[in-house]
Design a protein around this motif. Structure first.
Motif, PDB file in Angstrom:
ATOM      1  N   SER A 198       0.833  -1.251  -0.045  1.00  0.00           N
ATOM      2  CA  SER A 198      -0.034   0.035   0.016  1.00  0.00           C
ATOM      3  C   SER A 198       0.805   1.315   0.010  1.00  0.00           C
ATOM      4  CB  SER A 198      -0.953   0.069   1.180  1.00  0.00           C
ATOM      5  OG  SER A 198      -1.956  -1.118   1.334  1.00  0.00           O
ATOM      6  N   ILE A 199       0.301   2.566  -0.326  1.00  0.00           N
ATOM      7  CA  ILE A 199       1.072   3.669  -0.305  1.00  0.00           C
ATOM      8  C   ILE A 199       0.333   4.675   0.092  1.00  0.00           C
ATOM      9  CG2 ILE A 199       1.755   5.479  -2.285  1.00  0.00           C
ATOM     10  CD1 ILE A 199       1.847   3.121  -4.125  1.00  0.00           C
ATOM     11  N   PHE A 200       0.965   5.487   1.098  1.00  0.00           N
ATOM     12  CA  PHE A 200       0.579   6.592   1.647  1.00  0.00           C
ATOM     13  C   PHE A 200       1.417   7.876   0.892  1.00  0.00           C
ATOM     14  CE2 PHE A 200       0.662   9.181   5.780  1.00  0.00           C
ATOM     15  CZ  PHE A 200      -0.287  10.291   5.349  1.00  0.00           C
ATOM     16  N   GLU A 201       0.809   8.636   0.374  1.00  0.00           N
ATOM     17  CA  GLU A 201       1.567   9.696  -0.645  1.00  0.00           C
ATOM     18  C   GLU A 201       0.810  10.987  -0.337  1.00  0.00           C
ATOM     19  OE1 GLU A 201       3.356  10.993  -4.149  1.00  0.00           O
ATOM     20  OE2 GLU A 201       3.474   8.986  -3.597  1.00  0.00           O
ATOM     21  N   ILE A 202       1.568  11.783  -0.069  1.00  0.00           N
ATOM     22  CA  ILE A 202       1.554  13.394   0.133  1.00  0.00           C
ATOM     23  C   ILE A 202       2.315  13.903  -0.791  1.00  0.00           C
ATOM     24  CG2 ILE A 202       1.757  15.290   1.786  1.00  0.00           C
ATOM     25  CD1 ILE A 202       1.925  13.227   3.968  1.00  0.00           C
ATOM     26  N   ALA A 247      -4.325   0.578   6.058  1.00  0.00           N
ATOM     27  CA  ALA A 247      -4.445   0.520   4.465  1.00  0.00           C
ATOM     28  C   ALA A 247      -3.650  -0.776   4.200  1.00  0.00           C
ATOM     29  CB  ALA A 247      -3.723   1.885   3.778  1.00  0.00           C
ATOM     30  N   ALA A 248      -4.378  -1.594   3.242  1.00  0.00           N
ATOM     31  CA  ALA A 248      -3.817  -2.909   2.996  1.00  0.00           C
ATOM     32  C   ALA A 248      -4.230  -3.113   1.591  1.00  0.00           C
ATOM     33  CB  ALA A 248      -3.986  -4.002   3.979  1.00  0.00           C
ATOM     34  N   ALA A 249      -3.324  -4.401   1.146  1.00  0.00           N
ATOM     35  CA  ALA A 249      -3.638  -4.844  -0.119  1.00  0.00           C
ATOM     36  C   ALA A 249      -3.878  -3.847  -1.513  1.00  0.00           C
ATOM     37  CB  ALA A 249      -4.852  -5.985  -0.155  1.00  0.00           C
ATOM     38  N   SER A 250      -2.544  -3.487  -1.444  1.00  0.00           N
ATOM     39  CA  SER A 250      -2.340  -2.488  -2.785  1.00  0.00           C
ATOM     40  C   SER A 250      -3.468  -1.364  -2.785  1.00  0.00           C
ATOM     41  CB  SER A 250      -2.645  -3.219  -4.086  1.00  0.00           C
ATOM     42  OG  SER A 250      -1.632  -4.195  -4.316  1.00  0.00           O
ATOM     43  N   SER A 251      -3.666  -0.754  -1.666  1.00  0.00           N
ATOM     44  CA  SER A 251      -4.555   0.234  -1.520  1.00  0.00           C
ATOM     45  C   SER A 251      -3.789   1.526  -1.604  1.00  0.00           C
ATOM     46  CB  SER A 251      -5.471   0.367  -0.151  1.00  0.00           C
ATOM     47  OG  SER A 251      -4.786   0.234   0.952  1.00  0.00           O
ATOM     48  N   VAL A 252      -4.346   2.802  -1.795  1.00  0.00           N
ATOM     49  CA  VAL A 252      -3.836   3.955  -1.755  1.00  0.00           C
ATOM     50  C   VAL A 252      -4.366   5.011  -0.988  1.00  0.00           C
ATOM     51  CG1 VAL A 252      -3.078   6.084  -3.521  1.00  0.00           C
ATOM     52  CG2 VAL A 252      -2.986   3.664  -4.112  1.00  0.00           C
ATOM     53  N   LEU A 253      -3.815   5.549  -0.108  1.00  0.00           N
ATOM     54  CA  LEU A 253      -4.199   6.884   0.648  1.00  0.00           C
ATOM     55  C   LEU A 253      -3.237   8.041   0.117  1.00  0.00           C
ATOM     56  CD1 LEU A 253      -5.438   8.539   2.874  1.00  0.00           C
ATOM     57  CD2 LEU A 253      -3.600   7.405   4.557  1.00  0.00           C
ATOM     58  N   HIS A 254      -3.992   8.810  -0.573  1.00  0.00           N
ATOM     59  CA  HIS A 254      -3.383   9.888  -1.193  1.00  0.00           C
ATOM     60  C   HIS A 254      -3.867  11.544  -0.835  1.00  0.00           C
ATOM     61  CE1 HIS A 254      -1.806  11.517  -5.400  1.00  0.00           C
ATOM     62  NE2 HIS A 254      -0.931  11.859  -4.563  1.00  0.00           N
ATOM     63  N   ILE A 255      -3.102  12.301  -0.509  1.00  0.00           N
ATOM     64  CA  ILE A 255      -3.318  13.562  -0.295  1.00  0.00           C
ATOM     65  C   ILE A 255      -2.890  14.498  -1.508  1.00  0.00           C
ATOM     66  CG2 ILE A 255      -3.228  15.673   1.445  1.00  0.00           C
ATOM     67  CD1 ILE A 255      -3.151  13.383   3.555  1.00  0.00           C
ATOM     68  N   GLY A 256      -3.425  14.783  -2.441  1.00  0.00           N
ATOM     69  CA  GLY A 256      -3.035  15.416  -3.495  1.00  0.00           C
ATOM     70  C   GLY A 256      -3.620  14.815  -4.753  1.00  0.00           C
TER      71      GLY A 256
END
Length: 130
Positions: A23-27, A95-104
């Motif tokens: 998973s990815i946490f992107e800011i 956030a798991a299994a290739s999910s994306v939490l993205h602020i932007g």
């Protein structure tokens, strides 16, 4: 080719407990995000491991996933009254299994998660969910 929208995201407070399994946490802004996750899980009633089990040659991992065919052209006009997106608080447990939490902003997100889960029980036994 579409143009990435430029907006400013303002988040006062964010708390994320766990981000895992590809998973990815992107800011910030990005053009493309492509998380991938493959899992092969074997659950047995008794602990037993032969040493040569599990492979990703199974069709669940190798066959191409169907992708939607977008052949419609959509025209729209967007008016953003403010150049910023404001959020006070965000709380994420996991956030798991290739999910994306993205602020932007992002142009393309293409996530894929494939799981082969096998349960082996003794003959004539029911699973016990204690």
């Amino acid at each position: 080719m579409s143009i990435l929208l430029k907006r400013t995201s303002i988040v006062h407070n964010i708390k994320v407990i766990n981000v895992g399994l590809s998973s990815i946490f992107e800011i910030g802004d990005s053009l493309s995000i492509s998380p991938r996750s493959k899992a092969w899980a074997l659950q047995r009633q008794f602990e037993l491991f032969y040493g040569n089990e599990g492979h990703f040659r199974d069709p669940v991992f190798t066959r191409p996933l169907p992708k939607p065919d977008f052949d419609e052209h959509v025209c729209f006009v967007r008016y953003n009254e403010s150049p910023t997106i404001k959020v006070n608080n965000i709380f994420v447990t996991a956030a798991a299994a290739s999910s994306v939490l993205h602020i932007g902003s992002t142009q393309l997100i293409d996530s894929e998660s494939r799981v082969k889960h096998i349960r082996q029980l003794l003959h004539g036994q029911e699973a016990n969910d204690e």
